[in-house]
Design a protein around this motif. Structure first.
Motif, PDB file in Angstrom:
ATOM      1  N   GLU A 164       0.759  -1.161   0.028  1.00 47.72           N
ATOM      2  CA  GLU A 164      -0.050   0.065  -0.178  1.00 47.72           C
ATOM      3  C   GLU A 164       0.977   1.198   0.032  1.00 47.72           C
ATOM      4  OE1 GLU A 164      -3.889   2.168   2.011  1.00 47.72           O
ATOM      5  OE2 GLU A 164      -3.430  -0.098   2.863  1.00 47.72           O
ATOM      6  N   GLY A 204       0.940   5.893  -0.223  1.00 46.80           N
ATOM      7  CA  GLY A 204      -0.015   6.979   0.224  1.00 46.80           C
ATOM      8  C   GLY A 204       0.930   8.275   0.165  1.00 46.80           C
ATOM      9  N   GLU A 238      -3.508   5.388   8.751  1.00 45.32           N
ATOM     10  CA  GLU A 238      -4.394   4.200   8.600  1.00 45.32           C
ATOM     11  C   GLU A 238      -4.254   3.275   7.458  1.00 45.32           C
ATOM     12  OE1 GLU A 238      -8.253   3.925  10.218  1.00 45.32           O
ATOM     13  OE2 GLU A 238      -8.034   5.035  12.134  1.00 45.32           O
ATOM     14  N   THR A 277      -5.786   0.894   4.401  1.00 49.33           N
ATOM     15  CA  THR A 277      -6.989   0.511   3.827  1.00 49.33           C
ATOM     16  C   THR A 277      -7.531  -0.952   4.158  1.00 49.33           C
ATOM     17  OG1 THR A 277      -6.392  -0.057   1.639  1.00 49.33           O
ATOM     18  CG2 THR A 277      -7.097   2.110   1.946  1.00 49.33           C
ATOM     19  N   GLU A 278      -6.573  -1.826   4.323  1.00 49.50           N
ATOM     20  CA  GLU A 278      -6.928  -3.074   5.074  1.00 49.50           C
ATOM     21  C   GLU A 278      -5.755  -3.408   5.969  1.00 49.50           C
ATOM     22  OE1 GLU A 278      -7.287  -6.253   1.955  1.00 49.50           O
ATOM     23  OE2 GLU A 278      -8.003  -4.818   0.492  1.00 49.50           O
ATOM     24  N   THR A 310      -2.538  -1.994  11.202  1.00 54.54           N
ATOM     25  CA  THR A 310      -3.653  -1.265  11.068  1.00 54.54           C
ATOM     26  C   THR A 310      -3.284   0.088  10.397  1.00 54.54           C
ATOM     27  OG1 THR A 310      -4.150  -0.726  13.141  1.00 54.54           O
ATOM     28  CG2 THR A 310      -5.558  -2.538  12.150  1.00 54.54           C
TER      29      THR A 310
END
Length: 115
Positions: A11, A13, A41, A43-44, A79
C-alpha cells in the motif's frame, strides 16, 4: 532480512503533513526541536506489522538557514502507523509532503480461522 510466505500486500500513500507558512505555525516561525506526527491508517489490515518506508516528496524550506529534517515511520501496527517529522535549531519549514510505502503479509481470500 524479512521473508514472507503467502500473499504480500503493498500500500502507498501521500500526505501533506503541514503548511505552517499559511498560519505562522511553529515549523515556520519557531526554533529549537519541533515535531509533527500524523496517524496513517491502512485501507486493509496486514497479517503482521508491515515494513514501512517514508520519504519527503515535497519540501518548502527557507534558504537563510541550514535545512534540517528527519522523517520516519513509528508505532507500526497491522492497521497503521505514525509519520513523524522533526526539525531543530533555526530551520524554517513552510510545507512538507511525505510519501510512504508499506509491504507485508496480507490475507488471502482463501484464508479462514478455525477457533
Amino acid at each position: 532480512m524479512k521473508r514472507f510466505n503467502g500473499p504480500i500486500g503493498i500500500e502507498q500513500g501521500s500526505k501533506i503533513l503541514f503548511s505552517d507558512y499559511a498560519h505562522d505555525g511553529a515549523m515556520w516561525t519557531g526554533s529549537g526541536p519541533r515535531e509533527v506526527r500524523h496517524a496513517q491508517e491502512f485501507t486493509e489490515s496486514f497479517v503482521e506489522p508491515p515494513i514501512v518506508t517514508v520519504g519527503i516528496s515535497m519540501w518548502d524550506i527557507a534558504h537563510q538557514t541550514n535545512s534540517r529534517a528527519d522523517i520516519m515511520a513509528e508505532n507500526i501496527t497491522v492497521t497503521g502507523f505514525e509519520i513523524v517529522f522533526r526539525t531543530w535549531a533555526d530551520t524554517r519549514i513552510a510545507r512538507i509532503r511525505a510519501d510512504w510505502t508499506a509491504i507485508g503479509p496480507a490475507r488471502d481470500e482463501d484464508d479462514w480461522d478455525v477457533a
